[in-house]
Scaffold this motif. Structure first.
Motif, PDB file in Angstrom:
ATOM      1  N   TYR A   1       0.830  -1.200   0.000  1.00  0.00           N
ATOM      2  CA  TYR A   1       0.000   0.000   0.000  1.00  0.00           C
ATOM      3  C   TYR A   1       0.866   1.253   0.000  1.00  0.00           C
ATOM      4  CZ  TYR A   1      -3.878  -3.028   1.407  1.00  0.00           C
ATOM      5  OH  TYR A   1      -4.834  -4.014   1.459  1.00  0.00           O
ATOM      6  N   ALA A   2       0.344   2.301  -0.604  1.00  0.00           N
ATOM      7  CA  ALA A   2       0.963   3.608  -0.456  1.00  0.00           C
ATOM      8  C   ALA A   2       0.706   4.100   0.959  1.00  0.00           C
ATOM      9  CB  ALA A   2       0.365   4.586  -1.463  1.00  0.00           C
ATOM     10  N   ASP A   3       1.642   4.848   1.505  1.00  0.00           N
ATOM     11  CA  ASP A   3       1.493   5.343   2.876  1.00  0.00           C
ATOM     12  C   ASP A   3       0.218   6.169   3.032  1.00  0.00           C
ATOM     13  OD1 ASP A   3       5.062   5.930   3.450  1.00  0.00           O
ATOM     14  OD2 ASP A   3       3.840   4.119   3.614  1.00  0.00           O
ATOM     15  N   SER A   4      -0.153   6.866   1.976  1.00  0.00           N
ATOM     16  CA  SER A   4      -1.298   7.773   2.061  1.00  0.00           C
ATOM     17  C   SER A   4      -2.639   7.046   2.204  1.00  0.00           C
ATOM     18  CB  SER A   4      -1.339   8.670   0.825  1.00  0.00           C
ATOM     19  OG  SER A   4      -1.438   7.888  -0.352  1.00  0.00           O
ATOM     20  N   VAL A   5      -2.660   5.739   1.921  1.00  0.00           N
ATOM     21  CA  VAL A   5      -3.934   5.012   1.993  1.00  0.00           C
ATOM     22  C   VAL A   5      -3.917   3.900   3.028  1.00  0.00           C
ATOM     23  CG1 VAL A   5      -4.343   5.533  -0.445  1.00  0.00           C
ATOM     24  CG2 VAL A   5      -3.435   3.285   0.203  1.00  0.00           C
ATOM     25  N   LYS A   6      -2.786   3.651   3.643  1.00  0.00           N
ATOM     26  CA  LYS A   6      -2.696   2.583   4.641  1.00  0.00           C
ATOM     27  C   LYS A   6      -3.709   2.812   5.751  1.00  0.00           C
ATOM     28  CE  LYS A   6       2.098   1.058   4.167  1.00  0.00           C
ATOM     29  NZ  LYS A   6       3.458   1.082   4.770  1.00  0.00           N
ATOM     30  N   GLY A   7      -4.393   1.738   6.112  1.00  0.00           N
ATOM     31  CA  GLY A   7      -5.397   1.823   7.164  1.00  0.00           C
ATOM     32  C   GLY A   7      -6.756   2.285   6.680  1.00  0.00           C
ATOM     33  N   ARG A   8      -6.827   2.790   5.439  1.00  0.00           N
ATOM     34  CA  ARG A   8      -8.115   3.254   4.894  1.00  0.00           C
ATOM     35  C   ARG A   8      -8.561   2.395   3.710  1.00  0.00           C
ATOM     36  NH1 ARG A   8      -8.533   8.124   2.528  1.00  0.00           N
ATOM     37  NH2 ARG A   8      -6.367   8.148   1.790  1.00  0.00           N
ATOM     38  N   PHE A   9      -7.613   1.939   2.901  1.00  0.00           N
ATOM     39  CA  PHE A   9      -7.913   1.150   1.712  1.00  0.00           C
ATOM     40  C   PHE A   9      -7.501  -0.300   1.943  1.00  0.00           C
ATOM     41  CE2 PHE A   9      -7.536   4.740  -1.705  1.00  0.00           C
ATOM     42  CZ  PHE A   9      -8.390   5.528  -0.958  1.00  0.00           C
ATOM     43  N   THR A  10      -8.267  -1.208   1.344  1.00  0.00           N
ATOM     44  CA  THR A  10      -7.939  -2.631   1.411  1.00  0.00           C
ATOM     45  C   THR A  10      -8.079  -3.236   0.031  1.00  0.00           C
ATOM     46  OG1 THR A  10      -8.759  -2.780   3.685  1.00  0.00           O
ATOM     47  CG2 THR A  10      -8.458  -4.838   2.490  1.00  0.00           C
ATOM     48  N   ILE A  11      -7.028  -3.900  -0.423  1.00  0.00           N
ATOM     49  CA  ILE A  11      -7.060  -4.588  -1.712  1.00  0.00           C
ATOM     50  C   ILE A  11      -7.276  -6.069  -1.467  1.00  0.00           C
ATOM     51  CG2 ILE A  11      -4.548  -4.913  -1.812  1.00  0.00           C
ATOM     52  CD1 ILE A  11      -4.758  -4.390  -4.861  1.00  0.00           C
ATOM     53  N   SER A  12      -8.101  -6.683  -2.311  1.00  0.00           N
ATOM     54  CA  SER A  12      -8.374  -8.102  -2.170  1.00  0.00           C
ATOM     55  C   SER A  12      -8.634  -8.706  -3.547  1.00  0.00           C
ATOM     56  CB  SER A  12      -9.567  -8.338  -1.249  1.00  0.00           C
ATOM     57  OG  SER A  12     -10.733  -7.728  -1.769  1.00  0.00           O
ATOM     58  N   GLY A  13      -8.477 -10.016  -3.633  1.00  0.00           N
ATOM     59  CA  GLY A  13      -8.664 -10.685  -4.912  1.00  0.00           C
ATOM     60  C   GLY A  13      -9.609 -11.860  -4.809  1.00  0.00           C
ATOM     61  N   ASP A  14     -10.295 -12.141  -5.904  1.00  0.00           N
ATOM     62  CA  ASP A  14     -11.160 -13.308  -6.012  1.00  0.00           C
ATOM     63  C   ASP A  14     -10.733 -14.040  -7.278  1.00  0.00           C
ATOM     64  OD1 ASP A  14     -13.165 -15.184  -6.504  1.00  0.00           O
ATOM     65  OD2 ASP A  14     -14.709 -13.929  -5.607  1.00  0.00           O
ATOM     66  N   ASN A  15      -9.865 -15.033  -7.106  1.00  0.00           N
ATOM     67  CA  ASN A  15      -9.307 -15.718  -8.265  1.00  0.00           C
ATOM     68  C   ASN A  15     -10.374 -16.435  -9.079  1.00  0.00           C
ATOM     69  OD1 ASN A  15      -7.011 -14.826  -7.030  1.00  0.00           O
ATOM     70  ND2 ASN A  15      -5.970 -16.791  -7.006  1.00  0.00           N
ATOM     71  N   ALA A  16     -11.386 -16.949  -8.415  1.00  0.00           N
ATOM     72  CA  ALA A  16     -12.435 -17.686  -9.121  1.00  0.00           C
ATOM     73  C   ALA A  16     -13.205 -16.767 -10.066  1.00  0.00           C
ATOM     74  CB  ALA A  16     -13.382 -18.340  -8.126  1.00  0.00           C
ATOM     75  N   LYS A  17     -13.329 -15.501  -9.685  1.00  0.00           N
ATOM     76  CA  LYS A  17     -14.073 -14.544 -10.497  1.00  0.00           C
ATOM     77  C   LYS A  17     -13.151 -13.671 -11.335  1.00  0.00           C
ATOM     78  CE  LYS A  17     -18.025 -14.204  -7.353  1.00  0.00           C
ATOM     79  NZ  LYS A  17     -18.877 -13.293  -6.541  1.00  0.00           N
ATOM     80  N   ASN A  18     -11.838 -13.899 -11.214  1.00  0.00           N
ATOM     81  CA  ASN A  18     -10.877 -13.080 -11.965  1.00  0.00           C
ATOM     82  C   ASN A  18     -11.054 -11.596 -11.675  1.00  0.00           C
ATOM     83  OD1 ASN A  18      -9.611 -15.198 -13.158  1.00  0.00           O
ATOM     84  ND2 ASN A  18     -10.464 -14.892 -15.196  1.00  0.00           N
ATOM     85  N   THR A  19     -11.252 -11.257 -10.427  1.00  0.00           N
ATOM     86  CA  THR A  19     -11.437  -9.850 -10.067  1.00  0.00           C
ATOM     87  C   THR A  19     -10.538  -9.465  -8.904  1.00  0.00           C
ATOM     88  OG1 THR A  19     -13.249 -10.362  -8.560  1.00  0.00           O
ATOM     89  CG2 THR A  19     -13.841  -9.803 -10.822  1.00  0.00           C
ATOM     90  N   VAL A  20     -10.187  -8.206  -8.869  1.00  0.00           N
ATOM     91  CA  VAL A  20      -9.479  -7.612  -7.740  1.00  0.00           C
ATOM     92  C   VAL A  20     -10.261  -6.373  -7.319  1.00  0.00           C
ATOM     93  CG1 VAL A  20      -7.378  -6.435  -7.010  1.00  0.00           C
ATOM     94  CG2 VAL A  20      -7.226  -8.500  -8.387  1.00  0.00           C
ATOM     95  N   SER A  21     -10.478  -6.229  -6.036  1.00  0.00           N
ATOM     96  CA  SER A  21     -11.263  -5.110  -5.521  1.00  0.00           C
ATOM     97  C   SER A  21     -10.404  -4.202  -4.664  1.00  0.00           C
ATOM     98  CB  SER A  21     -12.435  -5.634  -4.698  1.00  0.00           C
ATOM     99  OG  SER A  21     -13.319  -6.391  -5.497  1.00  0.00           O
ATOM    100  N   LEU A  22     -10.820  -2.963  -4.595  1.00  0.00           N
ATOM    101  CA  LEU A  22     -10.177  -1.978  -3.738  1.00  0.00           C
ATOM    102  C   LEU A  22     -11.272  -1.326  -2.902  1.00  0.00           C
ATOM    103  CD1 LEU A  22      -7.444  -0.575  -3.057  1.00  0.00           C
ATOM    104  CD2 LEU A  22      -8.167   1.250  -4.618  1.00  0.00           C
ATOM    105  N   GLN A  23     -11.318  -1.690  -1.631  1.00  0.00           N
ATOM    106  CA  GLN A  23     -12.271  -1.081  -0.711  1.00  0.00           C
ATOM    107  C   GLN A  23     -11.653   0.191  -0.161  1.00  0.00           C
ATOM    108  OE1 GLN A  23     -15.473  -1.996   0.168  1.00  0.00           O
ATOM    109  NE2 GLN A  23     -15.505  -0.076   1.319  1.00  0.00           N
ATOM    110  N   MET A  24     -12.333   1.317  -0.357  1.00  0.00           N
ATOM    111  CA  MET A  24     -11.802   2.612   0.043  1.00  0.00           C
ATOM    112  C   MET A  24     -12.720   3.219   1.102  1.00  0.00           C
ATOM    113  SD  MET A  24     -10.621   4.118  -3.655  1.00  0.00           S
ATOM    114  CE  MET A  24     -12.299   4.390  -4.215  1.00  0.00           C
TER     115      MET A  24
END
Length: 126
Positions: free
Chosen positions: A60-83
């Motif tokens: 993570y970039a320092d500016s978003v640590k603790g606020r943003f979360t990246i996650s992946g779903d390999n079965a769906k071929n998707t990556v999400s960014l919760q902000m």
């Protein structure tokens, strides 16, 4: 050629949340890593977050640590960014990118990535 498609952008008030998704529709997708970058008007594109396709490692970039979360779903071929806890400085066009190979230590460099989406606008404003 891999086509990446971002979704989930929009207008949100300061303190609010958005969830961005990155998909590679129509094909099997197993890159080394997927990253999110953003670019605000008049500024250079900057790294936001990255995740290895195994999901074991994130950055993570320092500016978003603790606020943003990246996650992946390999079965769906998707990556999400919760902000969460968005502020006006998060306003930008957000891009997802995929790297066929590399090292997570290089994830902040756009040059590691081989494929890019067209971007989705995130506007934080009251």
């Amino acid at each position: 050629q891999v086509r990446l498609v971002e979704s989930g952008g929009g207008l949100v008030q300061p303190g609010g949340s958005l969830r961005l998704s990155c998909a590679a529709p129509g094909r099997t997708f197993s890159p080394y890593a997927v990253g999110w970058f953003r670019q605000a008007p008049g500024k250079e594109r900057e790294f936001v977050a990255a995740i290895t396709w195994s999901g074991r490692n994130t950055a993570y970039a320092d500016s978003v640590k603790g606020r943003f979360t990246i996650s992946g779903d390999n079965a769906k071929n998707t990556v999400s960014l919760q902000m969460n806890s968005l502020n006006t400085e998060d306003t930008a066009v957000y891009y997802c990118a995929a790297a066929r190979s590399g090292w997570l230590s290089n994830a902040k460099s756009p040059t590691m990535y081989d494929y890019w989406g067209q971007g989705t606008q995130v506007t934080v404003s009251s």
